[in-house]
Motif scaffolding. Structure first.
Motif, PDB file in Angstrom:
ATOM      1  N   PRO A 162       0.804  -1.222   0.000  1.00 14.24           N
ATOM      2  CA  PRO A 162       0.000   0.000   0.000  1.00 14.24           C
ATOM      3  C   PRO A 162       0.834   1.268   0.000  1.00 14.24           C
ATOM      4  O   PRO A 162       0.342   2.340  -0.369  1.00 14.24           O
ATOM      5  N   ASP A 163       2.086   1.173   0.414  1.00 10.94           N
ATOM      6  CA  ASP A 163       2.947   2.352   0.480  1.00 10.94           C
ATOM      7  C   ASP A 163       4.249   2.044  -0.252  1.00 10.94           C
ATOM      8  O   ASP A 163       5.048   1.224   0.190  1.00 10.94           O
ATOM      9  N   THR A 164       4.447   2.697  -1.384  1.00 13.37           N
ATOM     10  CA  THR A 164       5.670   2.493  -2.174  1.00 13.37           C
ATOM     11  C   THR A 164       6.439   3.805  -2.323  1.00 13.37           C
ATOM     12  O   THR A 164       7.115   4.028  -3.323  1.00 13.37           O
ATOM     13  N   SER A 165       6.318   4.652  -1.327  1.00 12.48           N
ATOM     14  CA  SER A 165       6.977   5.958  -1.396  1.00 12.48           C
ATOM     15  C   SER A 165       8.429   5.902  -0.946  1.00 12.48           C
ATOM     16  O   SER A 165       9.147   6.903  -1.040  1.00 12.48           O
ATOM     17  N   GLY A 166       8.868   4.747  -0.436  1.00 15.28           N
ATOM     18  CA  GLY A 166      10.243   4.630   0.021  1.00 15.28           C
ATOM     19  C   GLY A 166      11.239   4.624  -1.114  1.00 15.28           C
ATOM     20  O   GLY A 166      10.882   4.475  -2.294  1.00 15.28           O
ATOM     21  N   THR A 167      12.502   4.752  -0.769  1.00 19.29           N
ATOM     22  CA  THR A 167      13.552   4.882  -1.794  1.00 19.29           C
ATOM     23  C   THR A 167      14.627   3.814  -1.698  1.00 19.29           C
ATOM     24  O   THR A 167      15.601   3.866  -2.449  1.00 19.29           O
ATOM     25  N   TYR A 168      14.450   2.814  -0.822  1.00 20.50           N
ATOM     26  CA  TYR A 168      15.512   1.842  -0.608  1.00 20.50           C
ATOM     27  C   TYR A 168      15.249   0.546  -1.367  1.00 20.50           C
ATOM     28  O   TYR A 168      14.113   0.078  -1.443  1.00 20.50           O
ATOM     29  N   GLU A 169      16.349  -0.017  -1.920  1.00 13.39           N
ATOM     30  CA  GLU A 169      16.278  -1.354  -2.502  1.00 13.39           C
ATOM     31  C   GLU A 169      16.666  -2.365  -1.427  1.00 13.39           C
ATOM     32  O   GLU A 169      17.686  -2.211  -0.766  1.00 13.39           O
ATOM     33  N   CYS A 170      15.824  -3.394  -1.261  1.00 12.01           N
ATOM     34  CA  CYS A 170      16.040  -4.380  -0.195  1.00 12.01           C
ATOM     35  C   CYS A 170      15.929  -5.793  -0.761  1.00 12.01           C
ATOM     36  O   CYS A 170      15.213  -6.031  -1.738  1.00 12.01           O
ATOM     37  N   GLN A 171      16.619  -6.717  -0.113  1.00 11.09           N
ATOM     38  CA  GLN A 171      16.564  -8.123  -0.507  1.00 11.09           C
ATOM     39  C   GLN A 171      16.711  -8.996   0.733  1.00 11.09           C
ATOM     40  O   GLN A 171      17.638  -8.809   1.523  1.00 11.09           O
ATOM     41  N   LEU A 172      15.795  -9.930   0.888  1.00 13.15           N
ATOM     42  CA  LEU A 172      15.822 -10.837   2.027  1.00 13.15           C
ATOM     43  C   LEU A 172      16.678 -12.053   1.696  1.00 13.15           C
ATOM     44  O   LEU A 172      16.599 -12.593   0.586  1.00 13.15           O
ATOM     45  N   VAL A 173      17.478 -12.487   2.672  1.00 12.46           N
ATOM     46  CA  VAL A 173      18.362 -13.641   2.486  1.00 12.46           C
ATOM     47  C   VAL A 173      18.135 -14.619   3.632  1.00 12.46           C
ATOM     48  O   VAL A 173      18.685 -14.445   4.722  1.00 12.46           O
ATOM     49  N   PRO A 174      17.319 -15.652   3.426  1.00 15.71           N
ATOM     50  CA  PRO A 174      17.159 -16.688   4.460  1.00 15.71           C
ATOM     51  C   PRO A 174      18.318 -17.664   4.422  1.00 15.71           C
ATOM     52  O   PRO A 174      18.966 -17.851   3.379  1.00 15.71           O
TER      53      PRO A 174
END
Length: 497
Positions: free
Chosen positions: A310-322
């Motif tokens: 619902p909120d895509t106003s952020g500016t960071y690229e993120c990646q989850l690593v299990p």
């Protein structure tokens, strides 16, 4: 000789027979160890196990059978393979993001490595806030829970109901009572070891009709084969409505862990938690869904887990690593080493338990020797005797290579776990930099790209630096010889994994 006569002879010569029988067993166990132990094992670990078995085979070999294999029993491995395939299919519904144009070329390689190891893509338009105050993070998580309309997913290594976590549980009870679906997972050993708080937690969840399951339950033969008891789920995450999430190092229990010994010593834990908004929350939710299926056999539908942010106003690229024993490779170790070798200017690593394998030690010392500024934050005192002394055995090599070691002042245990590389990328999550986190524990780490987020991480590092003192090589060389011997012996013991 008749059976009765043979038995009489054995009883009359019991000492001699027993001695020879023990000798035969001793020889057989030693020979078997030479064949079995080195198979698909690090040389250091194999040598440590062989030493333990050669010194006392009758004790060492049974211990090896119990603790020597860092893998799940067959039934759970097959289930984990199904889970991994399901994760890859579902993660395809999360679109890949592009890195900023000013990102270094090696960062794209790290993204590809993570996608191959853990299936999760890099996603953009995220917002990440950091919280380092223990009780404030609990209060903010409780406030987020109270906004829930659809579901709340809770997964923590240690969960206990006490005076500090009462408001968090109160929030869970409130939303559950008004019809929100609440699901809770907790590591069995990580929680049951706090017996009073564990029982109070279970009674509370049951009273409010909240579904909950222990992760990696301490029932060794539940899946038809012996399961190594110290394989644990060490993740910490919270997801609300698939829109807001939390992850990091903190457990759901008072900062002194409700232990009288800690209270008497004045010990408490310092943590770092990240509050997330944006597409990355779907990755957290997907990871929870996988662990939920692993323990409950209930498959949560895609629309419950992977949602339009619902909120895509952020500016960071993120990646989850299990990472964890259910994966073929040591995902977190490979990620850390990739980043350490890629660093050009600066590495800052925060880890409460620092017991690296040979590859990580080489990556850090090599980085320092080629001119990279390397800082390591650890605690001045330890809460785990073996690990604390084992990690101290690495200080000499690190200091001689030029690594700066900061000791977070007692009586606080610095339990935060994060890494920053140059001005390019940060990693935060539940993973320590020790062999246990690489091999035995299920962990979750998040890689965040961008210099803007790096500024926030640097602020946290500055706070921790102000609360620490720097260890010098001159000071370290003056430590008592018996303490040096103890550190080295614990290092040897820590290799037995």
């Amino acid at each position: 000789m008749p059976v009765q006569g043979l038995w009489q002879w054995i009883t009359e010569h019991g000492v001699v027979v027993g001695t020879y029988a023990l000798l035969v067993v001793d020889i057989v166990l030693r020979l078997a160890a030479l064949v079995v132990v080195p198979r698909n094992r690090r040389p250091g670990s194999a040598l440590a196990w062989l030493l333990a078995i050669m010194v006392l085979p009758i004790v060492g070999f049974p211990l090896y059978l119990m603790l020597g294999k860092a893998q799940l029993p067959r039934a759970r491995r097959e289930k984990q393979q199904q889970v991994n395939r399901l994760m890859r299919v579902r993660a395809q519904g999360i679109p890949d993001s592009e890195l900023d144009e000013d990102s270094p070329s090696w960062l794209q390689s790290a993204v590809r490595l993570n996608r191959e190891l853990g299936a999760f893509p890099l996603v953009g338009n995220n917002d990440v806030e950091l919280e380092i105050d223990y009780e404030t993070s609990l209060a903010r998580m409780a406030a987020d829970i109270r906004t829930a309309r659809e579901d709340v997913h809770v997964l923590f290594y240690t969960i206990g109901l006490d005076e500090v976590t009462a408001d968090f549980f109160g929030a869970l009870g409130e939303v559950a009572d008004r019809g929100v679906t609440v699901r809770v997972l907790y590591d069995h050993w990580g929680s049951v070891s706090h017996r009073r708080e564990y029982k109070a937690m279970r009674r509370f969840l049951d009273a409010h009709g909240i579904a909950h399951f222990p992760m990696m339950p301490m029932r060794p033969f539940r899946d038809g084969a012996f399961q190594r008891p110290d394989l644990r789920n060490h993740r910490k995450l919270l997801v609300i409505d698939g829109a807001r999430g939390w992850m990091g190092s903190q457990n759901l229990i008072a900062s002194h862990y409700d232990k009288l010994a800690n209270i008497r010593r004045g010990l408490h834990w310092q943590e770092t938690m990240a509050r997330l908004r944006g597409p990355i929350v779907s990755e957290l939710n997907l990871l929870f869904g996988i662990d939920w299926y692993f323990e409950s056999d209930e498959v949560l539908e895609d629309e419950e887990l992977v949602r339009q942010a619902p909120d895509t106003s952020g500016t960071y690229e993120c990646q989850l690593v299990p990472s964890g024993p259910g994966f073929v490779l040591e995902n977190n170790l490979l990620l850390f080493n990739q980043l350490f070798y890629s660093a050009r200017h600066r590495i800052c690593a925060v880890s409460p338990y620092f017991v690296p394998d040979e590859s990580m030690l080489a990556a850090l010392t090599t980085a320092a020797k080629r001119g990279v500024e390397v800082e390591l934050f650890v605690s001045e005192i330890g809460d785990q005797f073996l690990v604390f002394h084992a990690q101290r055995s690495y200080y000499t090599a690190l200091l001689e290579a030029g690594v700066r070691i900061h000791l977070y002042r007692a009586p606080t245990i610095l339990h935060a776990k994060h890494v920053t590389i140059d001005d390019s990328v940060s990693v935060i999550g539940s993973s320590n930099m020790d062999i246990r986190s690489f091999l035995l524990d299920m962990e979750s780490s998040m890689m965040v790209g961008g210099s803007d987020f790096m500024e926030r991480m640097r602020e946290v590092e500055d706070v921790y630096r102000s609360r620490s003192r720097e260890l010098t090589l001159e000071e370290w060389k003056k430590r008592p010889a018996p303490m040096m011997l103890l550190d080295n012996l614990c290092r040897l013991a820590s290799s037995v994994v």
